[in-house]
Design a protein around this motif. Sequence first.
Motif, mmCIF file in Angstrom:
data_model
loop_
_atom_site.group_PDB
_atom_site.id
_atom_site.type_symbol
_atom_site.label_atom_id
_atom_site.label_comp_id
_atom_site.label_asym_id
_atom_site.label_seq_id
_atom_site.Cartn_x
_atom_site.Cartn_y
_atom_site.Cartn_z
ATOM 1 N N LEU A 27 0.891 -1.516 0.149
ATOM 2 C CA LEU A 27 0.137 0.068 0.198
ATOM 3 C C LEU A 27 1.160 0.844 0.019
ATOM 4 O O LEU A 27 0.483 1.894 -0.877
ATOM 5 N N ILE A 28 1.784 1.257 1.031
ATOM 6 C CA ILE A 28 3.169 2.554 1.068
ATOM 7 C C ILE A 28 3.282 2.905 -0.617
ATOM 8 O O ILE A 28 3.905 3.964 -0.933
ATOM 9 N N SER A 60 1.444 3.885 -2.378
ATOM 10 C CA SER A 60 1.032 5.336 -2.466
ATOM 11 C C SER A 60 1.807 6.626 -3.323
ATOM 12 O O SER A 60 1.729 7.766 -3.888
ATOM 13 N N GLU A 61 2.991 5.819 -2.955
ATOM 14 C CA GLU A 61 4.091 7.219 -2.851
ATOM 15 C C GLU A 61 4.684 6.680 -5.123
ATOM 16 O O GLU A 61 4.681 7.744 -5.186
ATOM 17 N N ILE A 111 2.278 7.132 -6.950
ATOM 18 C CA ILE A 111 1.438 6.951 -7.563
ATOM 19 C C ILE A 111 1.119 8.990 -7.061
ATOM 20 O O ILE A 111 0.866 9.788 -8.313
ATOM 21 N N ARG A 112 1.848 9.063 -6.203
ATOM 22 C CA ARG A 112 2.007 10.614 -5.230
ATOM 23 C C ARG A 112 3.066 11.005 -6.490
ATOM 24 O O ARG A 112 2.443 11.918 -6.862
ATOM 25 N N THR A 138 8.211 -0.683 7.807
ATOM 26 C CA THR A 138 7.715 -0.032 6.735
ATOM 27 C C THR A 138 6.859 1.397 6.950
ATOM 28 O O THR A 138 6.486 2.135 6.113
ATOM 29 N N GLY A 179 7.286 4.961 5.850
ATOM 30 C CA GLY A 179 7.374 5.388 4.443
ATOM 31 C C GLY A 179 5.288 5.561 4.908
ATOM 32 O O GLY A 179 5.206 7.259 4.338
ATOM 33 N N ALA A 180 4.916 5.246 6.009
ATOM 34 C CA ALA A 180 3.803 5.415 5.961
ATOM 35 C C ALA A 180 3.696 7.148 6.515
ATOM 36 O O ALA A 180 3.135 8.002 6.209
ATOM 37 N N LEU A 186 5.462 9.654 4.045
ATOM 38 C CA LEU A 186 3.859 10.304 3.232
ATOM 39 C C LEU A 186 2.180 11.068 3.901
ATOM 40 O O LEU A 186 2.264 11.581 2.924
ATOM 41 N N LEU A 222 -1.765 15.025 0.836
ATOM 42 C CA LEU A 222 -2.371 13.496 -0.520
ATOM 43 C C LEU A 222 -3.900 13.940 -0.501
ATOM 44 O O LEU A 222 -4.982 14.409 -0.204
ATOM 45 N N ILE A 252 -5.457 8.121 -1.533
ATOM 46 C CA ILE A 252 -4.425 7.860 -1.229
ATOM 47 C C ILE A 252 -4.045 7.996 0.412
ATOM 48 O O ILE A 252 -3.634 7.414 1.369
ATOM 49 N N LEU A 312 -5.385 5.029 2.059
ATOM 50 C CA LEU A 312 -4.959 3.838 1.767
ATOM 51 C C LEU A 312 -3.602 3.844 2.542
ATOM 52 O O LEU A 312 -3.295 2.457 3.384
ATOM 53 N N THR A 313 -2.931 4.805 2.858
ATOM 54 C CA THR A 313 -2.061 5.412 4.373
ATOM 55 C C THR A 313 -2.198 4.672 5.315
ATOM 56 O O THR A 313 -1.614 4.167 6.266
ATOM 57 N N ALA A 321 -2.732 1.251 5.889
ATOM 58 C CA ALA A 321 -0.629 0.408 5.529
ATOM 59 C C ALA A 321 -0.442 1.091 7.439
ATOM 60 O O ALA A 321 -0.137 -0.137 7.849
#
Lengths: 212, 86
Positions: A100-101, A104-105, A107-108, B38, B41-42, B45, B50, B54, B57-58, B61
């Motif tokens: 998912l992360i 997202s990155e 696409i973003r 990981t 990363g979220a 983000l 966003l 997105i 989704l984050t 996550a």
Amino acid sequence: MEFTTEHLVVAIVLSLFLGGIALFRSPRTARRGDWLNMLAYAGAVTFVVIRYPPLGPEFVLIAVIVGGTLGAILAAKVSMVGVPQMIAFQHGCGGTAAFLIAFSEFIRMGADLTILAQVGSVLGMLVGAVTFSGSLIAAGKLAGKIKEQPVFLPGHLTILFGLLGVMVLLSVFAMSQIGLPIAVNLAIGLIVVSAVVGVIFTIRIGGQICRW
Amino acid sequence: MLGIFFAILGVGYLLVSRVPVLLHTPLMSATNAISSITILGAFILLSKSLTPVISALTIIAIVAASFNCIGGFLLTDRMFKLFKKR
């Protein structure tokens, strides 16, 4: 290369993780190793949250509390016989988070990603999705919810390698079309195919092998 | 960056290959918990603006990764408590 606070934090966190794993060499020190890992993890999260303050802190907090509470309750409740399938299930959740992360990155940022970051996010989607479905099948087999016997499809290896080829093609196409709307579909396709590969790869493994 | 990756790969291999068989299950559980890193990363983000999809989704996550992290570390610790009793 300039030496920044980030480098220092990364060095400390990595040393703590490696030190934690090093303590796993003896049963007497292993528990402290686990605590050291927790400390490194907490430190990394604290640093990132301070450095990159979330725009919607209340949502982040709720998400962490929901996930953390569920994790804590299930970890406390599971019987020792159920540990392997619980680990597999947790790992599947980690895989979900990873793809998912990465998605997202991808696409973003679109075309603003460096080549290294593009490769990284494509690999993140791919590995995350394989981990997700593969771990859930393993968890199901260990828990006896899915037939433990290995399942062989006709031409199993051919299918597997064919799908691996499709994964490579989708990755390359997604990167070549990055920033365009079609890249989103290609990335979703890559995640779906990777998840199928995770299933095909794990159904031919017996439940007992999953355990060891 | 690739250099660091391969160096850590080597050190990790050396460290893990010295873990006794008795501790393989807790090791698996601990490294499983670490893999949920990981989540960083979220967090990064979510510090950016966003689109709603997105963001959603984050957030999912983060729920999944914190389940993995907290559950993984606590389960490992429970295994060690069991070792102590024996």
